[in-house]
Design a protein around this motif. Structure first.
Motif, PDB file in Angstrom:
ATOM      1  N   GLU A  80      34.720 -17.806  12.667  1.00  0.00           N
ATOM      2  CA  GLU A  80      34.750 -19.217  13.049  1.00  0.00           C
ATOM      3  C   GLU A  80      33.957 -19.467  14.322  1.00  0.00           C
ATOM      4  O   GLU A  80      33.312 -20.517  14.470  1.00  0.00           O
ATOM      5  N   MET A  81      33.982 -18.502  15.250  1.00  0.00           N
ATOM      6  CA  MET A  81      33.224 -18.655  16.493  1.00  0.00           C
ATOM      7  C   MET A  81      31.723 -18.729  16.226  1.00  0.00           C
ATOM      8  O   MET A  81      30.980 -19.318  17.013  1.00  0.00           O
ATOM      9  N   GLY A  82      31.287 -18.125  15.129  1.00  0.00           N
ATOM     10  CA  GLY A  82      29.872 -18.201  14.792  1.00  0.00           C
ATOM     11  C   GLY A  82      29.424 -19.593  14.396  1.00  0.00           C
ATOM     12  O   GLY A  82      28.234 -19.918  14.495  1.00  0.00           O
ATOM     13  N   ALA A  83      30.361 -20.411  13.956  1.00  0.00           N
ATOM     14  CA  ALA A  83      30.024 -21.755  13.460  1.00  0.00           C
ATOM     15  C   ALA A  83      30.274 -22.810  14.534  1.00  0.00           C
ATOM     16  O   ALA A  83      30.785 -23.896  14.243  1.00  0.00           O
ATOM     17  N   PHE A  84      29.908 -22.502  15.781  1.00  0.00           N
ATOM     18  CA  PHE A  84      30.222 -23.403  16.885  1.00  0.00           C
ATOM     19  C   PHE A  84      29.333 -24.640  16.926  1.00  0.00           C
ATOM     20  O   PHE A  84      29.703 -25.676  17.484  1.00  0.00           O
ATOM     21  N   SER A  85      28.136 -24.544  16.384  1.00  0.00           N
ATOM     22  CA  SER A  85      27.145 -25.609  16.583  1.00  0.00           C
ATOM     23  C   SER A  85      27.351 -26.765  15.611  1.00  0.00           C
ATOM     24  O   SER A  85      27.950 -26.616  14.541  1.00  0.00           O
ATOM     25  N   ARG A  86      26.824 -27.902  15.987  1.00  0.00           N
ATOM     26  CA  ARG A  86      26.883 -29.067  15.087  1.00  0.00           C
ATOM     27  C   ARG A  86      26.126 -28.799  13.805  1.00  0.00           C
ATOM     28  O   ARG A  86      26.476 -29.322  12.751  1.00  0.00           O
ATOM     29  N   ARG A  87      25.107 -27.958  13.883  1.00  0.00           N
ATOM     30  CA  ARG A  87      24.349 -27.586  12.688  1.00  0.00           C
ATOM     31  C   ARG A  87      25.235 -26.822  11.700  1.00  0.00           C
ATOM     32  O   ARG A  87      25.150 -27.019  10.489  1.00  0.00           O
ATOM     33  N   ALA A  88      26.081 -25.923  12.234  1.00  0.00           N
ATOM     34  CA  ALA A  88      26.848 -25.015  11.380  1.00  0.00           C
ATOM     35  C   ALA A  88      28.211 -25.549  10.961  1.00  0.00           C
ATOM     36  O   ALA A  88      28.721 -25.185   9.893  1.00  0.00           O
ATOM     37  N   GLN A  89      28.841 -26.398  11.761  1.00  0.00           N
ATOM     38  CA  GLN A  89      30.210 -26.815  11.495  1.00  0.00           C
ATOM     39  C   GLN A  89      30.407 -27.454  10.118  1.00  0.00           C
ATOM     40  O   GLN A  89      31.382 -27.137   9.427  1.00  0.00           O
ATOM     41  N   PRO A  90      29.512 -28.343   9.678  1.00  0.00           N
ATOM     42  CA  PRO A  90      29.745 -28.958   8.360  1.00  0.00           C
ATOM     43  C   PRO A  90      29.712 -27.972   7.202  1.00  0.00           C
ATOM     44  O   PRO A  90      30.240 -28.261   6.124  1.00  0.00           O
ATOM     45  N   ARG A  91      29.108 -26.794   7.422  1.00  0.00           N
ATOM     46  CA  ARG A  91      28.961 -25.810   6.347  1.00  0.00           C
ATOM     47  C   ARG A  91      29.877 -24.604   6.540  1.00  0.00           C
ATOM     48  O   ARG A  91      29.708 -23.588   5.872  1.00  0.00           O
ATOM     49  N   MET A  92      30.843 -24.724   7.441  1.00  0.00           N
ATOM     50  CA  MET A  92      31.667 -23.571   7.790  1.00  0.00           C
ATOM     51  C   MET A  92      32.445 -23.046   6.586  1.00  0.00           C
ATOM     52  O   MET A  92      32.471 -21.834   6.335  1.00  0.00           O
ATOM     53  N   ARG A  93      33.087 -23.903   5.824  1.00  0.00           N
ATOM     54  CA  ARG A  93      33.885 -23.447   4.690  1.00  0.00           C
ATOM     55  C   ARG A  93      32.997 -22.754   3.655  1.00  0.00           C
ATOM     56  O   ARG A  93      33.331 -21.680   3.150  1.00  0.00           O
ATOM     57  N   ARG A  94      31.852 -23.372   3.354  1.00  0.00           N
ATOM     58  CA  ARG A  94      30.936 -22.775   2.385  1.00  0.00           C
ATOM     59  C   ARG A  94      30.440 -21.425   2.863  1.00  0.00           C
ATOM     60  O   ARG A  94      30.360 -20.458   2.095  1.00  0.00           O
ATOM     61  N   ASN A  95      30.111 -21.326   4.164  1.00  0.00           N
ATOM     62  CA  ASN A  95      29.581 -20.079   4.687  1.00  0.00           C
ATOM     63  C   ASN A  95      30.653 -18.996   4.786  1.00  0.00           C
ATOM     64  O   ASN A  95      30.349 -17.807   4.639  1.00  0.00           O
ATOM     65  N   LEU A  96      31.900 -19.381   5.031  1.00  0.00           N
ATOM     66  CA  LEU A  96      32.982 -18.398   4.999  1.00  0.00           C
ATOM     67  C   LEU A  96      33.085 -17.772   3.610  1.00  0.00           C
ATOM     68  O   LEU A  96      33.208 -16.551   3.476  1.00  0.00           O
ATOM     69  N   GLU A  97      33.040 -18.594   2.600  1.00  0.00           N
ATOM     70  CA  GLU A  97      33.091 -18.080   1.233  1.00  0.00           C
ATOM     71  C   GLU A  97      31.900 -17.165   0.960  1.00  0.00           C
ATOM     72  O   GLU A  97      32.042 -16.118   0.314  1.00  0.00           O
ATOM     73  N   ARG A  98      30.747 -17.560   1.479  1.00  0.00           N
ATOM     74  CA  ARG A  98      29.536 -16.788   1.256  1.00  0.00           C
ATOM     75  C   ARG A  98      29.625 -15.398   1.890  1.00  0.00           C
ATOM     76  O   ARG A  98      29.312 -14.392   1.255  1.00  0.00           O
ATOM     77  N   VAL A  99      30.076 -15.328   3.156  1.00  0.00           N
ATOM     78  CA  VAL A  99      30.101 -14.024   3.827  1.00  0.00           C
ATOM     79  C   VAL A  99      31.224 -13.146   3.280  1.00  0.00           C
ATOM     80  O   VAL A  99      31.083 -11.911   3.231  1.00  0.00           O
ATOM     81  N   PHE A 100      32.319 -13.742   2.847  1.00  0.00           N
ATOM     82  CA  PHE A 100      33.379 -12.939   2.240  1.00  0.00           C
ATOM     83  C   PHE A 100      32.950 -12.404   0.877  1.00  0.00           C
ATOM     84  O   PHE A 100      33.347 -11.303   0.472  1.00  0.00           O
ATOM     85  N   GLU A 101      32.115 -13.160   0.187  1.00  0.00           N
ATOM     86  CA  GLU A 101      31.577 -12.665  -1.078  1.00  0.00           C
ATOM     87  C   GLU A 101      30.560 -11.554  -0.831  1.00  0.00           C
ATOM     88  O   GLU A 101      30.494 -10.571  -1.575  1.00  0.00           O
ATOM     89  N   MET A 102      29.791 -11.686   0.246  1.00  0.00           N
ATOM     90  CA  MET A 102      28.788 -10.685   0.575  1.00  0.00           C
ATOM     91  C   MET A 102      29.420  -9.411   1.126  1.00  0.00           C
ATOM     92  O   MET A 102      28.956  -8.296   0.847  1.00  0.00           O
ATOM     93  N   PHE A 103      30.495  -9.573   1.903  1.00  0.00           N
ATOM     94  CA  PHE A 103      31.189  -8.443   2.515  1.00  0.00           C
ATOM     95  C   PHE A 103      32.668  -8.487   2.113  1.00  0.00           C
ATOM     96  O   PHE A 103      33.524  -8.918   2.903  1.00  0.00           O
ATOM     97  N   PRO A 104      33.010  -8.064   0.899  1.00  0.00           N
ATOM     98  CA  PRO A 104      34.398  -8.146   0.420  1.00  0.00           C
ATOM     99  C   PRO A 104      35.402  -7.441   1.333  1.00  0.00           C
ATOM    100  O   PRO A 104      36.563  -7.848   1.418  1.00  0.00           O
ATOM    101  N   ARG A 105      34.952  -6.403   2.032  1.00  0.00           N
ATOM    102  CA  ARG A 105      35.850  -5.679   2.928  1.00  0.00           C
ATOM    103  C   ARG A 105      36.370  -6.602   4.028  1.00  0.00           C
ATOM    104  O   ARG A 105      37.514  -6.456   4.484  1.00  0.00           O
ATOM    105  N   LEU A 106      35.541  -7.548   4.463  1.00  0.00           N
ATOM    106  CA  LEU A 106      35.968  -8.475   5.511  1.00  0.00           C
ATOM    107  C   LEU A 106      36.995  -9.467   4.979  1.00  0.00           C
ATOM    108  O   LEU A 106      37.896  -9.889   5.714  1.00  0.00           O
ATOM    109  N   ALA A 107      36.862  -9.842   3.734  1.00  0.00           N
ATOM    110  CA  ALA A 107      37.862 -10.734   3.129  1.00  0.00           C
ATOM    111  C   ALA A 107      39.229 -10.061   3.124  1.00  0.00           C
ATOM    112  O   ALA A 107      40.255 -10.704   3.396  1.00  0.00           O
ATOM    113  N   ASP A 108      39.258  -8.766   2.847  1.00  0.00           N
ATOM    114  CA  ASP A 108      40.519  -8.022   2.832  1.00  0.00           C
ATOM    115  C   ASP A 108      41.111  -7.885   4.229  1.00  0.00           C
ATOM    116  O   ASP A 108      42.320  -7.694   4.375  1.00  0.00           O
ATOM    117  N   ARG A 109      40.244  -7.974   5.261  1.00  0.00           N
ATOM    118  CA  ARG A 109      40.698  -7.748   6.641  1.00  0.00           C
ATOM    119  C   ARG A 109      40.591  -9.015   7.487  1.00  0.00           C
ATOM    120  O   ARG A 109      40.563  -8.926   8.724  1.00  0.00           O
TER     121      ARG A 109
END
Length: 237
Positions: free
Chosen positions: A101-130
């Motif tokens: 969440e700290m990575g999405a601090f900017s106005r550019r990133a905030q509107p896409r935070m939920r989508r990007n969370l799903e994206r990185v958890f799909e890319m790194f499944p181990r992080l979703a588990d942790r």
């Protein structure tokens, strides 16, 4: 086509010690560019100058066609010039989810935070588990995954990665470099600073060799990997 990042004759350093001596490089949109060199060559210093963490003593940095040489670091990051730093620099007492969440601090990133969370958890499944685990309790490889994922949460237009493989087991290095291949296929512009020169050349489109604060060689990555000097000095063959 305009360049994504254009660094022109940049000089910089620390205190009275000059490290960079008129360094120029260009990143083409959607390409993965490698910056390689020995310890002390100035690779991290260049990234810090490009991102605004160090002032450029002379020269210029243009991002997406705009001169950002005097723009502060947080403003450059907010516009999509994002660095994944060496050593990860996570918030150890915060959870994986909170670090992302700290990575999405900017106005550019905030509107896409939920989508990007799903994206990185799909890319790194181990992080979703942790996701609820404190970052400081993760393995080194998992922490590096968090660092890359946090960079992606910032909605980068250019993603710069400093020593992605440092200190990691070979299997995790392969996994992380496969993530770079995926991001390249998706069209993300990247600059990779990496001491594992063979791996860097294998995934990159173009490469620069930095030596003693100056660009010593440059060219298509596959061709540069065949260069006798590069092979002897950096690949050990």
């Amino acid at each position: 086509m305009a360049t994504a990042l254009d660094v022109t004759e940049v000089a910089s350093g620390y205190g009275e010690v000059q490290v960079l001596w008129g360094v120029s490089l260009r990143l083409e949109p959607g390409k993965l560019t490698a910056l390689v060199g020995s310890n002390g060559a100035g690779k991290t210093t260049l990234l810090r100058a490009v991102t605004g963490l160090l002032p450029a003593w002379s020269g210029s940095v243009a991002f997406a066609g705009r001169d950002v040489t005097r723009l502060p670091a947080h403003a450059r990051a907010g516009e999509g010039l994002v660095l994944v730093p060496e050593g990860r620099q996570l918030f150890a007492d915060m959870t994986v989810h909170e670090n992302l969440e700290m990575g999405a601090f900017s106005r550019r990133a905030q509107p896409r935070m939920r989508r990007n969370l799903e994206r990185v958890f799909e890319m790194f499944p181990r992080l979703a588990d942790r996701r609820g685990q404190k970052a400081g309790t993760l393995s080194g490889g998992e922490q590096q995954m968090v660092a890359v994922a946090r960079g992606l949460m910032a909605e980068p237009a250019v993603l710069m990665l400093d020593e992605l493989s440092l200190g990691l087991a070979p299997r995790l290095v392969l996994d992380l470099f496969e993530s770079l291949r995926r991001l390249k296929r998706e069209g993300l512009t990247m600059l990779l600073v990496e001491q594992n020169v063979a791996m860097a050349m294998a995934v990159s489109d173009y490469a620069y060799v930095l030596a003693e604060g100056r660009i010593h060689l440059q060219g298509e990555a596959r061709e540069l990997a065949k260069n006798e000097e590069v092979r002897k000095v950096y690949l050990g063959v």
